[in-house]
Design a protein around this motif. Sequence first.
Motif, PDB file in Angstrom:
ATOM      1  N   GLU A  95       0.828  -1.200   0.000  1.00  0.00           N
ATOM      2  CA  GLU A  95       0.000   0.000   0.000  1.00  0.00           C
ATOM      3  C   GLU A  95       0.865   1.254   0.000  1.00  0.00           C
ATOM      4  OE1 GLU A  95      -2.315  -0.143   3.619  1.00  0.00           O
ATOM      5  OE2 GLU A  95      -0.540  -0.106   4.874  1.00  0.00           O
ATOM      6  N   LYS A  96       0.238   2.358  -0.310  1.00  0.00           N
ATOM      7  CA  LYS A  96       0.896   3.656  -0.248  1.00  0.00           C
ATOM      8  C   LYS A  96       0.556   4.249   1.117  1.00  0.00           C
ATOM      9  CE  LYS A  96       0.829   6.082  -3.919  1.00  0.00           C
ATOM     10  NZ  LYS A  96       0.501   6.927  -5.067  1.00  0.00           N
ATOM     11  N   VAL A  97       1.581   4.661   1.885  1.00  0.00           N
ATOM     12  CA  VAL A  97       1.362   5.231   3.217  1.00  0.00           C
ATOM     13  C   VAL A  97       2.270   6.436   3.418  1.00  0.00           C
ATOM     14  CG1 VAL A  97       0.706   3.014   4.242  1.00  0.00           C
ATOM     15  CG2 VAL A  97       3.066   3.766   4.380  1.00  0.00           C
ATOM     16  N   PHE A  98       1.922   7.224   4.425  1.00  0.00           N
ATOM     17  CA  PHE A  98       2.760   8.320   4.869  1.00  0.00           C
ATOM     18  C   PHE A  98       3.426   7.904   6.172  1.00  0.00           C
ATOM     19  CE2 PHE A  98      -0.225  10.357   2.078  1.00  0.00           C
ATOM     20  CZ  PHE A  98       0.555  11.288   1.406  1.00  0.00           C
ATOM     21  N   ASP A  99       4.730   8.115   6.259  1.00  0.00           N
ATOM     22  CA  ASP A  99       5.435   7.771   7.492  1.00  0.00           C
ATOM     23  C   ASP A  99       5.161   8.847   8.549  1.00  0.00           C
ATOM     24  OD1 ASP A  99       7.219   9.946   7.140  1.00  0.00           O
ATOM     25  OD2 ASP A  99       8.781   8.682   6.289  1.00  0.00           O
ATOM     26  N   GLY A 120       5.512  12.430   7.545  1.00  0.00           N
ATOM     27  CA  GLY A 120       4.696  12.933   6.452  1.00  0.00           C
ATOM     28  C   GLY A 120       5.224  12.614   5.066  1.00  0.00           C
ATOM     29  N   ILE A 121       6.223  11.774   4.997  1.00  0.00           N
ATOM     30  CA  ILE A 121       6.803  11.388   3.698  1.00  0.00           C
ATOM     31  C   ILE A 121       6.030  10.200   3.149  1.00  0.00           C
ATOM     32  CG2 ILE A 121       8.870  10.551   2.510  1.00  0.00           C
ATOM     33  CD1 ILE A 121      10.465  11.977   4.795  1.00  0.00           C
ATOM     34  N   GLU A 122       5.628  10.305   1.884  1.00  0.00           N
ATOM     35  CA  GLU A 122       4.850   9.250   1.244  1.00  0.00           C
ATOM     36  C   GLU A 122       5.759   8.119   0.760  1.00  0.00           C
ATOM     37  OE1 GLU A 122       1.229   9.044  -1.943  1.00  0.00           O
ATOM     38  OE2 GLU A 122       2.872  10.420  -2.379  1.00  0.00           O
ATOM     39  N   HIS A 123       5.309   6.877   0.973  1.00  0.00           N
ATOM     40  CA  HIS A 123       6.047   5.697   0.527  1.00  0.00           C
ATOM     41  C   HIS A 123       5.099   4.779  -0.240  1.00  0.00           C
ATOM     42  CE1 HIS A 123       9.528   6.550   3.122  1.00  0.00           C
ATOM     43  NE2 HIS A 123       8.620   7.022   3.959  1.00  0.00           N
ATOM     44  N   ASP A 124       5.555   4.276  -1.380  1.00  0.00           N
ATOM     45  CA  ASP A 124       4.805   3.289  -2.149  1.00  0.00           C
ATOM     46  C   ASP A 124       5.203   1.895  -1.692  1.00  0.00           C
ATOM     47  OD1 ASP A 124       3.439   5.058  -3.772  1.00  0.00           O
ATOM     48  OD2 ASP A 124       5.033   5.113  -5.270  1.00  0.00           O
TER      49      ASP A 124
END
Length: 95
Positions: A57-61, A64-68
């Motif tokens: 899934e795509k999440v924000f750490d 606030g940084i987005e990770h795919d």
Amino acid sequence: MYKHALSANNQQIIIAKYITKYGSVNRYEADAIGVCHLAARIKELKYKGIIFNWVDEKVFDPHGIEHDRVRRYSFKYKAMNKGEIEKLNKLLGKS
């Protein structure tokens, strides 16, 4: 947050209880509950006979940084036989 590092076995129990309560877990949720190296803990649980589903899934750490493609793990109950369910219940302290 925990003051002391938890053993790998204790981290396995924490992950199993978290998934039981919330349905699934990803690495950022695991970090927040004091579990390091989620993938290693999942691998150890697999060696014990626990079967998992996962989705990326795509999440924000937390910064606030987005990770795919962050993996979210859940139990694959339908694929587990009676013995595997018993192992999981033992890990959870239910037997």
